[in-house]
Design a protein around this motif. Structure first.
Motif, mmCIF file in Angstrom:
data_model
loop_
_atom_site.group_PDB
_atom_site.id
_atom_site.type_symbol
_atom_site.label_atom_id
_atom_site.label_comp_id
_atom_site.label_asym_id
_atom_site.label_seq_id
_atom_site.Cartn_x
_atom_site.Cartn_y
_atom_site.Cartn_z
ATOM 1 N N LEU A 97 0.826 -1.202 0.000
ATOM 2 C CA LEU A 97 0.000 0.000 0.000
ATOM 3 C C LEU A 97 0.866 1.259 0.000
ATOM 4 O O LEU A 97 0.531 2.253 -0.641
ATOM 5 C CB LEU A 97 -0.943 -0.016 1.205
ATOM 6 C CG LEU A 97 -1.990 -1.132 1.149
ATOM 7 C CD1 LEU A 97 -2.754 -1.222 2.454
ATOM 8 C CD2 LEU A 97 -2.963 -0.903 0.005
ATOM 9 N N GLN A 119 3.856 1.522 -1.339
ATOM 10 C CA GLN A 119 4.435 1.686 -2.673
ATOM 11 C C GLN A 119 3.398 2.167 -3.674
ATOM 12 O O GLN A 119 3.716 2.902 -4.609
ATOM 13 C CB GLN A 119 5.061 0.374 -3.147
ATOM 14 C CG GLN A 119 6.335 0.029 -2.389
ATOM 15 C CD GLN A 119 6.949 -1.270 -2.869
ATOM 16 O OE1 GLN A 119 7.406 -1.381 -3.979
ATOM 17 N NE2 GLN A 119 6.921 -2.267 -2.000
ATOM 18 N N LEU A 120 2.140 1.764 -3.476
ATOM 19 C CA LEU A 120 1.086 2.279 -4.344
ATOM 20 C C LEU A 120 0.938 3.789 -4.198
ATOM 21 O O LEU A 120 0.530 4.474 -5.127
ATOM 22 C CB LEU A 120 -0.259 1.616 -4.024
ATOM 23 C CG LEU A 120 -0.504 0.208 -4.546
ATOM 24 C CD1 LEU A 120 -1.952 -0.178 -4.327
ATOM 25 C CD2 LEU A 120 -0.161 0.088 -6.016
ATOM 26 N N LYS A 121 1.273 4.284 -3.006
ATOM 27 C CA LYS A 121 1.208 5.739 -2.792
ATOM 28 C C LYS A 121 2.393 6.445 -3.428
ATOM 29 O O LYS A 121 2.485 7.663 -3.396
ATOM 30 C CB LYS A 121 1.169 6.053 -1.300
ATOM 31 C CG LYS A 121 -0.215 5.958 -0.692
ATOM 32 C CD LYS A 121 -1.078 7.140 -1.112
ATOM 33 C CE LYS A 121 -2.476 7.014 -0.551
ATOM 34 N NZ LYS A 121 -3.410 7.939 -1.190
ATOM 35 N N LYS A 138 2.975 1.368 -10.746
ATOM 36 C CA LYS A 138 1.870 0.902 -9.913
ATOM 37 C C LYS A 138 1.214 -0.312 -10.531
ATOM 38 O O LYS A 138 0.847 -1.258 -9.834
ATOM 39 C CB LYS A 138 0.857 2.034 -9.725
ATOM 40 C CG LYS A 138 1.378 3.146 -8.846
ATOM 41 C CD LYS A 138 0.317 4.200 -8.599
ATOM 42 C CE LYS A 138 0.876 5.317 -7.729
ATOM 43 N NZ LYS A 138 -0.106 6.384 -7.517
ATOM 44 N N LEU A 172 3.243 -3.249 -9.750
ATOM 45 C CA LEU A 172 3.037 -3.627 -8.347
ATOM 46 C C LEU A 172 1.753 -4.436 -8.182
ATOM 47 O O LEU A 172 1.721 -5.453 -7.485
ATOM 48 C CB LEU A 172 2.920 -2.368 -7.489
ATOM 49 C CG LEU A 172 4.207 -1.747 -6.963
ATOM 50 C CD1 LEU A 172 3.889 -0.413 -6.329
ATOM 51 C CD2 LEU A 172 4.830 -2.680 -5.940
ATOM 52 N N VAL A 227 -9.427 2.006 -0.013
ATOM 53 C CA VAL A 227 -8.057 2.395 0.324
ATOM 54 C C VAL A 227 -7.197 2.376 -0.944
ATOM 55 O O VAL A 227 -6.439 3.299 -1.220
ATOM 56 C CB VAL A 227 -7.476 1.412 1.369
ATOM 57 C CG1 VAL A 227 -6.038 1.757 1.657
ATOM 58 C CG2 VAL A 227 -8.302 1.446 2.637
ATOM 59 N N ILE A 228 -7.350 1.303 -1.720
ATOM 60 C CA ILE A 228 -6.516 1.151 -2.916
ATOM 61 C C ILE A 228 -6.898 2.166 -3.974
ATOM 62 O O ILE A 228 -6.047 2.761 -4.635
ATOM 63 C CB ILE A 228 -6.679 -0.276 -3.460
ATOM 64 C CG1 ILE A 228 -6.171 -1.220 -2.396
ATOM 65 C CG2 ILE A 228 -5.929 -0.439 -4.773
ATOM 66 C CD1 ILE A 228 -5.582 -2.453 -2.874
ATOM 67 N N SER A 251 -5.349 5.412 -4.150
ATOM 68 C CA SER A 251 -3.961 5.515 -4.602
ATOM 69 C C SER A 251 -3.805 5.261 -6.097
ATOM 70 O O SER A 251 -2.906 5.788 -6.719
ATOM 71 C CB SER A 251 -3.061 4.515 -3.880
ATOM 72 O OG SER A 251 -3.348 4.447 -2.529
ATOM 73 N N VAL A 252 -4.622 4.389 -6.670
ATOM 74 C CA VAL A 252 -4.479 4.075 -8.090
ATOM 75 C C VAL A 252 -5.819 4.249 -8.789
ATOM 76 O O VAL A 252 -6.867 4.246 -8.158
ATOM 77 C CB VAL A 252 -3.983 2.627 -8.315
ATOM 78 C CG1 VAL A 252 -2.650 2.424 -7.676
ATOM 79 C CG2 VAL A 252 -4.984 1.631 -7.796
#
Lengths: 308, 446
Positions: free
Chosen positions: A98, A100-102, B3, B6, B216-217, B220-221
């Motif tokens: 999480l 690294q996603l930021k 991302k 990831l 939450v995810i 960020s993406v």
């Protein structure tokens, strides 16, 4: 004081349902901003727009003076109300993912995580799977993940739900600490006592419209109406009560005290001051209790939302 | 981009570390090879058991005809009545009794021949008996017409039609079937992959919704990145599983067959083939010249084109379907709600397979085959079944291939953007059981 986040005339609708109707807010830098409102008022929609999860139909949002862009995601930390973690993933691995996603690098993420895990004393959870954790423990991880990348803007939606009082206090102290270090916080909750404790500014949203906003102290000042709560010791309780009722607008007050006294709320007419009242009262009985009644955030909330 | 990588990595690892995935990966080849080995073993045991048949031959025509073979052994009974023979055969527990009565002509005899047994006899045994009797009747009649026994054995030669193309190459029988099988295999592979791993994608989306990590995810993406990463990660895990299956199943079957001492020719020698056919097959397969011809023919296959188009159709087809699966997963709250949306997804796949097996194999360039290899949702399967017959010339015309790919790519963009919209709205909707109407509305949200 400059504003970190400004929303101008933001409207958003889903089909026939209007979620936000011409809402404007300004969030000053370094403050804790309470975003209040009943369920379904549109708070979450506004928060999602700030997080760029959805986009406004009309209106604009500015972050630190610039129109909100995808690269601002790195500067925002968001703890949603509906939150969870991957159940079968290990705590450390998941937090790394999480982070690294930021946009943190592996090394940065690792360093930040070590700092926070030490700080909250949860280092030995690193290799545990999330499904082995209690709800409160999982909430702590979520909090860490939210603040990990040192965002300028933190958005907490009901951050204390699921915490016991000790951990709720711990998180509250962390939020205050983050503000001291320069972060700006948007704080959305129904728990008015934490609004009272934490927020510098508030905005109240009801039925997709903003109905109140500003500095909390100013708002309270506006809402107080020259009312005082008094406790009076006297031998003739009934007589005193009758006399006061004739002179002022009174009602029975409830507060705890050691003595058996006359407990009243007295509303002074415009132009009269507390000193006048105190002078009058002290000539009639022994004053054991004298407080100006300041409306609580809770009362203001109920009054404003109830009226609508 | 970072991302996306990831996300792909996480989805891949989450999938391959999943216990049920590991168990399935390891157990499936063992179970399948074990099952095949069991079937082979039982067949072997079954065919080892010889059927004993008593023959009571009272006529002069069938002397020395019933010689024990691999499946059936014969016991000659002499000088007893039919009733006695039945009783003794029944008491000895033999398979059955063949009674050939004594009549003046072979016609009369043959009309009276009867097989007695406790249960209904198997087709295999009856076939053996019938062919022996038929052969004998034919010989007897030819002798009556004045043909000598020597002449008869001379005309009993087998014949196979030689086939050739106009240019003089020996053309091969069965090559069209081989082509169809290769195309069918590819098509079937795509269908299975879509159904198995598409459902994985869907379940993974539902898991993110129910565990409430999605918001939450998504802060960020972009939802599209998450959807794409999920689809790619899951399919990489699927490809890993497929490769492990193929390697371990191959290895295991070699091992099992070696230890069980099963000879492969057991399969080609089916019990009911008559001798001529068996001989023909043996000749055909043993002649290295013929094998060479088959190999040459297979070498002329458009392997490169076939492989490239397989990758193209597989990738596009899988992406289209799995993004539909992802959208379905996003629209619902739990797996039981998915059923109403599943049928329209499975239907074109099933249709493609049926069209393939019933129409394309018969006539790879017929109107039905052409139509379904152009329609985007069925083309990945149907076109691959047509392609082994080549491109251009007497194969698939170039314009059809290009049209089909272009249509598929257009559909890909259309469906993926629709699916991404549904996904984006759906993942943040909790506690609603969506209808088609509702989902259609989501497409218009900004």
């Amino acid at each position: 004081m400059s504003n970190l986040l400004v929303a101008e005339h933001v409207s958003k609708s889903f089909g026939d349902h209007t979620a936000l109707d011409d809402v404007s807010i300004e969030i000053p830098k370094g403050t804790i901003f309470g975003l209040l409102g009943p369920n379904g008022a549109g708070k979450t929609t506004l928060i999602r727009i700030i997080n760029q999860i959805t986009y406004p139909d009309t209106g604009a949002v500015y972050f630190d003076g610039k129109p909100l862009m995808p690269e601002h995601i790195r500067n925002i930390g968001y703890l949603p109300e509906e939150r969870g973690l991957y159940k079968s993933m290990k705590v450390g691995e998941q937090a790394m993912y999480l982070a690294q996603l930021k946009g943190l690098s592996k090394a940065e993420a690792k360093a930040a995580l070590t700092y926070w895990f030490d700080r909250l004393d949860i280092g030995d959870w690193w290799n545990k799977k999330v499904q082995e954790l209690s709800k409160g423990m999982a909430q702590k991880i979520q909090f860490v993940v939210t603040v990990l990348h040192k965002p300028n803007l933190l958005i907490f939606d009901e951050p204390f739900s699921g915490f016991d009082p000790i951990n709720a206090n711990l998180i509250k102290d962390e939020i205050l600490h983050l503000r001291e270090n320069g972060a700006t916080v948007i704080f959305s909750t129904h728990r008015m006592e934490s609004v009272e404790e934490l927020c510098d500014h508030i905005a109240l949203i009801n039925r997709s419209k903003k109905i109140l906003d500003g500095n909390l102290a100013d708002i309270k000042r506006n809402y107080k109406n020259n009312t005082f709560e008094v406790g009076l010791l006297t031998s003739d309780k009934d007589g005193l009560q009758k006399e006061l009722a004739q002179r002022f607008q009174t009602e029975t007050a409830h507060f705890k005290s050691l003595e058996d006294e006359v407990k009243l709320r007295i509303k002074l007419p415009e132009g009269q001051h507390s000193n006048d009242l105190l002078q009058y009262l002290s000539s009639r009985a022994t004053v054991s209790h004298f407080v100006e009644v300041i409306p609580s955030a809770n009362e203001i909330f109920i009054e404003k939302v109830g009226k609508n | 981009m970072d991302k996306l990588l990831l996300i792909i990595k996480r989805e891949y690892l989450a999938k391959v570390r999943n216990k049920s995935f590991i168990v399935l990966t390891i157990l499936s080849p063992i179970l399948i090879v074990g099952m095949i080995a069991l079937v082979v073993f039982l067949t072997q045991v079954n065919s080892d058991e010889k059927n004993l048949i008593a023959v009571l031959d009272e006529s002069p025509f069938f002397a020395n005809q019933f010689i024990s073979g691999p499946e059936v052994s014969y016991i000659d009974l002499k000088n007893i009545s039919l009733q006695e023979a039945k009783d003794s055969v029944a008491s000895m527990g033999l398979y059955g009794l063949l009674h050939i009565p004594d009549e003046s002509s072979i016609d009369e005899v043959s009309s009276e021949i009867t097989f007695y047994s406790k249960k209904s006899p198997s087709m295999g045994v009856l076939g053996v008996l019938e062919s022996k009797i038929q052969k004998r009747i034919r010989e007897e009649k030819l002798e009556e017409l004045g043909v000598s026994a020597n002449q008869i054995s001379n005309i009993g030669s087998s014949f196979q039609l030689r086939t050739s193309t106009y240019s003089g190459h020996t053309s091969l029988k069965g090559i069209n079937e081989i082509k169809a099988a290769i195309g069918g295999g590819f098509g079937y592979l795509i269908m299975m992959f879509i159904i198995i791993y598409g459902a994985f994608v869907m379940r993974s989306v539902i898991e993110e919704k129910t565990s409430r990590i999605i918001e939450v995810i998504i802060s960020s993406v972009k939802p599209f990145q998450l959807m794409l990463g999920k689809i790619i990660g899951t399919s990489l895990a699927g490809i890993t599983q497929f490769i492990i299956w193929i390697i371990s199943a191959g290895f295991l079957s070699v091992l099992v067959f070696y230890f069980m001492g099963i000879k492969v020719d057991l399969f080609s020698n089916g019990p009911n083939l008559d001798e001529n056919t068996v001989r023909a097959i043996k000749e055909a397969s043993e002649s290295s010249e013929t094998i060479q011809l088959y190999v040459n023919e297979l070498m002329t296959f458009p392997w490169v084109t076939l492989f490239i188009s397989f990758l193209l159709y597989f990738t596009l087809g899988y992406l289209i379907y799995s993004s539909i699966y992802a959208a379905i997963g996003a629209a619902v709250d739990n797996e039981t709600d998915t059923q109403q949306f599943m049928f329209p997804v499975i239907m074109p796949l099933m249709l493609a397979i049926y069209v393939g097996f019933f129409s394309v194999f018969e006539n790879p360039n017929g109107p039905i085959a052409v139509a379904f290899s152009l329609i985007p949702l069925t083309s990945p399967i149907v076109m691959l079944m047509r392609l082994p017959s080549g491109i251009g010339g007497d194969g698939v015309p170039w314009w059809q291939l290009i049209t089909s790919v272009v249509l598929l790519i257009l559909t890909f963009f259309l469906i993926v953007s629709f699916a991404a919209k549904i996904y984006r709205v759906g993942i943040l909707m909790y506690g609603k059981k969506p209808t088609y109407k509702e989902i259609f509305k989501w497409l218009r949200y900004k």
